[in-house]
Design a protein around this motif. Structure first.
Motif, PDB file in Angstrom:
ATOM      1  N   ILE A   1       0.835  -1.282  -0.002  1.00 38.46           N
ATOM      2  CA  ILE A   1      -0.014  -0.004   0.076  1.00 38.46           C
ATOM      3  C   ILE A   1       0.751   1.244   0.037  1.00 38.46           C
ATOM      4  CG2 ILE A   1      -1.896   1.366   1.270  1.00 38.46           C
ATOM      5  CD1 ILE A   1      -2.731  -1.197   2.240  1.00 38.46           C
ATOM      6  N   ALA A   2       1.832   1.230   0.813  1.00 35.93           N
ATOM      7  CA  ALA A   2       2.883   2.549   0.828  1.00 35.93           C
ATOM      8  C   ALA A   2       3.645   2.564  -0.314  1.00 35.93           C
ATOM      9  CB  ALA A   2       3.820   2.368   1.968  1.00 35.93           C
ATOM     10  N   ALA A   3       3.863   1.512  -1.057  1.00 34.77           N
ATOM     11  CA  ALA A   3       4.597   1.522  -2.446  1.00 34.77           C
ATOM     12  C   ALA A   3       3.692   2.079  -3.451  1.00 34.77           C
ATOM     13  CB  ALA A   3       5.237   0.399  -2.734  1.00 34.77           C
ATOM     14  N   SER A   4       2.550   1.781  -3.344  1.00 37.49           N
ATOM     15  CA  SER A   4       1.367   2.387  -4.474  1.00 37.49           C
ATOM     16  C   SER A   4       0.969   3.837  -4.168  1.00 37.49           C
ATOM     17  CB  SER A   4       0.231   1.425  -4.250  1.00 37.49           C
ATOM     18  OG  SER A   4       0.533   0.078  -4.503  1.00 37.49           O
ATOM     19  N   VAL A   5       1.098   4.125  -2.837  1.00 40.48           N
ATOM     20  CA  VAL A   5       0.537   5.332  -2.563  1.00 40.48           C
ATOM     21  C   VAL A   5       1.930   6.447  -3.130  1.00 40.48           C
ATOM     22  CG1 VAL A   5      -0.175   7.078  -0.926  1.00 40.48           C
ATOM     23  CG2 VAL A   5      -1.154   4.905  -0.938  1.00 40.48           C
TER      24      VAL A   5
ATOM     25  N   THR B   1       4.088   6.030  -5.341  1.00 38.47           N
ATOM     26  CA  THR B   1       4.102   6.071  -6.632  1.00 38.47           C
ATOM     27  C   THR B   1       3.274   7.058  -7.301  1.00 38.47           C
ATOM     28  OG1 THR B   1       5.212   3.858  -6.591  1.00 38.47           O
ATOM     29  CG2 THR B   1       4.207   4.636  -8.897  1.00 38.47           C
ATOM     30  N   ALA B   2       1.913   6.779  -6.796  1.00 29.60           N
ATOM     31  CA  ALA B   2       0.862   7.853  -7.246  1.00 29.60           C
ATOM     32  C   ALA B   2       1.393   9.308  -6.835  1.00 29.60           C
ATOM     33  CB  ALA B   2      -0.256   7.419  -6.585  1.00 29.60           C
ATOM     34  N   GLY B   3       1.887   9.380  -5.628  1.00 27.88           N
ATOM     35  CA  GLY B   3       2.341  10.820  -5.025  1.00 27.88           C
ATOM     36  C   GLY B   3       3.451  11.324  -6.267  1.00 27.88           C
ATOM     37  N   LEU B   4       4.269  10.607  -6.528  1.00 28.67           N
ATOM     38  CA  LEU B   4       5.399  11.037  -7.605  1.00 28.67           C
ATOM     39  C   LEU B   4       4.795  11.694  -8.687  1.00 28.67           C
ATOM     40  CD1 LEU B   4       8.386   8.456  -6.940  1.00 28.67           C
ATOM     41  CD2 LEU B   4       8.013  10.453  -6.070  1.00 28.67           C
ATOM     42  N   VAL B   5       3.712  10.944  -9.268  1.00 31.46           N
ATOM     43  CA  VAL B   5       3.099  11.255 -10.458  1.00 31.46           C
ATOM     44  C   VAL B   5       2.210  12.432 -10.278  1.00 31.46           C
ATOM     45  CG1 VAL B   5       1.337  10.759 -12.104  1.00 31.46           C
ATOM     46  CG2 VAL B   5       2.661   9.006 -11.346  1.00 31.46           C
ATOM     47  N   VAL B   6       1.772  12.706  -9.051  1.00 24.57           N
ATOM     48  CA  VAL B   6       0.906  14.060  -8.684  1.00 24.57           C
ATOM     49  C   VAL B   6       2.110  15.123  -8.480  1.00 24.57           C
ATOM     50  CG1 VAL B   6      -0.263  15.218  -6.865  1.00 24.57           C
ATOM     51  CG2 VAL B   6      -0.724  13.097  -7.340  1.00 24.57           C
TER      52      VAL B   6
END
Length: 406
Positions: A336-340, A342-347
């Protein structure tokens, strides 16, 4: 006497100084033949100045609306799965979980905005949970106050290392995180929680305090003077250059406060844990905190951030964790931490691309001629410079040994 003798020939330096065409050719030759290293060495070495201007908060507000929609969708799925999960007393447990995760997110976002990311917040939270579990039977204050003092002292020591030696904060806090992990793993097995304090009785107060700090802190951080003051440690030119005493103040405060936020999160995690606290690394909580801070709209570079993003992102993840538990998805917290994250880097790329102040470009007219000389224009023919007032020349063909007057 030949016309190309030295007497009739212009010197190279005079021609280079007065001929616009020659000057233009020389500039073009230098620009095309210089290597990238030469050009970088000719670049100014002074500290870069952060561009003034108000960030376009509309990008952040638009993204925050999307986060609110995502939180609403997850909340609807949770309600359809188990409507009692959004009613008391189950709602109180959700609010306490949200306050704990929110404290970690506040710690991560604060250190990102000040340019000193604290990677030790996860291990600090786990160590605080173990400290509270072991000493909770002595009372909440007797278990909490020593943890807060130790966390503040540790944060202050790391902050002094960062500002005195002027080393990257991520490196110093990673070393501190490894030290905290050693302290955690000295325990031979899980630690049962000895305290009987139930934080769900103050669930609304705890979550309300987190929400107030998140929104108020983000609103204050959006102000230009505040943003420039707290971000003095962010590298803008040579990252190894010392930024002065004024940059040390917000950096020290951010590292100390983030350690205190992480301690509070660990105590809340332990207080509502249904089972014993397992010794681990705690790095998954570091990933959750920083991932949510990035997902909320806080840039990984630290300059930009939204207003309500932290509140909405924490709410969405809290609801998802409960929904995932009810559906027995059994997703690892590291995943979950890795997914969040990664999405944060896109943001981060999104807000950096579209959140910068709008500065319309103004094309500058390039002129290759020297300043103070004759202005050169590409529409004019390239000619040799001639004196402004040529000396009068008399026709003396009749003079000399072959003249008619002889």
């Amino acid at each position: 006497m030949a016309y190309d003798d030295t007497t009739y020939r212009r010197s190279g330096s005079e021609q280079a100084d007065t001929d616009p065409a020659a000057y233009r050719r020389r500039v073009q030759y230098d620009d095309t033949t210089a290597s990238t290293l030469d050009q970088s060495l000719r670049a100014p070495v002074g500290p870069a100045v952060e561009a003034d201007g108000r960030d376009r908060l509309g990008i952040h507000l638009g993204w925050e609306v999307m986060l609110l929609v995502v939180a609403g969708v997850i909340g609807f799925l949770l309600w359809r799965e188990d409507s009692a999960a959004l009613q008391r007393p189950a709602l109180d447990a959700l609010l306490v979980t949200g306050a704990a995760i929110g404290s970690l997110t506040l710690a991560a976002g604060l250190t990102l905005r000040t340019g000193v990311p604290n990677l030790a917040i996860g291990p600090i939270a786990l160590a605080s949970a173990l400290q509270y579990a072991e000493n909770g039977d002595k009372g909440v204050l007797q278990a909490l106050v020593p943890a807060l003092i130790i966390a503040a002292a540790g944060g202050l020591i790391v902050a002094l290392v960062v500002v005195v030696l002027h080393v990257p904060s991520w490196a110093a806090t990673l070393a501190a995180a490894l030290g905290v992990i050693v302290y955690v793993q000295l325990r031979p097995g899980p630690v049962a929680v000895q305290a009987d304090w139930d934080p769900t009785s103050q669930a609304f107060v705890l979550f309300g305090a987190f929400a107030l700090l998140a929104v108020l802190g983000a609103a204050i951080g959006a102000l230009g003077p505040v943003r420039r003051f707290v971000g003095r440690m962010r590298p803008v030119a040579d990252p190894a250059r010392r930024r002065g005493a004024a940059a040390a103040v917000p950096a020290v405060l951010a590292l100390v406060l983030s350690s205190l936020f992480a301690t509070g999160a660990g105590v809340l995690i332990a207080a509502q844990s249904p089972g014993p606290i397992q010794p681990a690394t705690g790095l998954e909580w570091t990933g959750v905190g920083f991932g949510l801070a990035l997902l909320a709209g806080t840039s990984a570079y630290g300059r930009r951030g939204g207003i309500f993003g932290t509140l909405f992102a924490v709410t969405a993840l809290t609801l998802f964790l409960r929904y995932e538990e009810l559906r027995d998805f059994d997703i690892a917290l590291f995943a979950i931490a890795a997914s969040v994250f990664t999405a944060g880097l896109v943001v981060t790329r999104f807000v950096e691309s579209y959140g910068a102040p709008y500065t319309p470009g103004t094309g500058e007219e390039w002129n290759a001629a020297q300043s103070g000389g004759t202005a050169w224009s590409p529409t004019l023919p390239e000619t040799w410079d001639t004196p402004a007032t040529p000396a009068p020349r008399s026709e003396r063909w009749d003079d000399g040994p072959w003249g008619t007057a002889r």
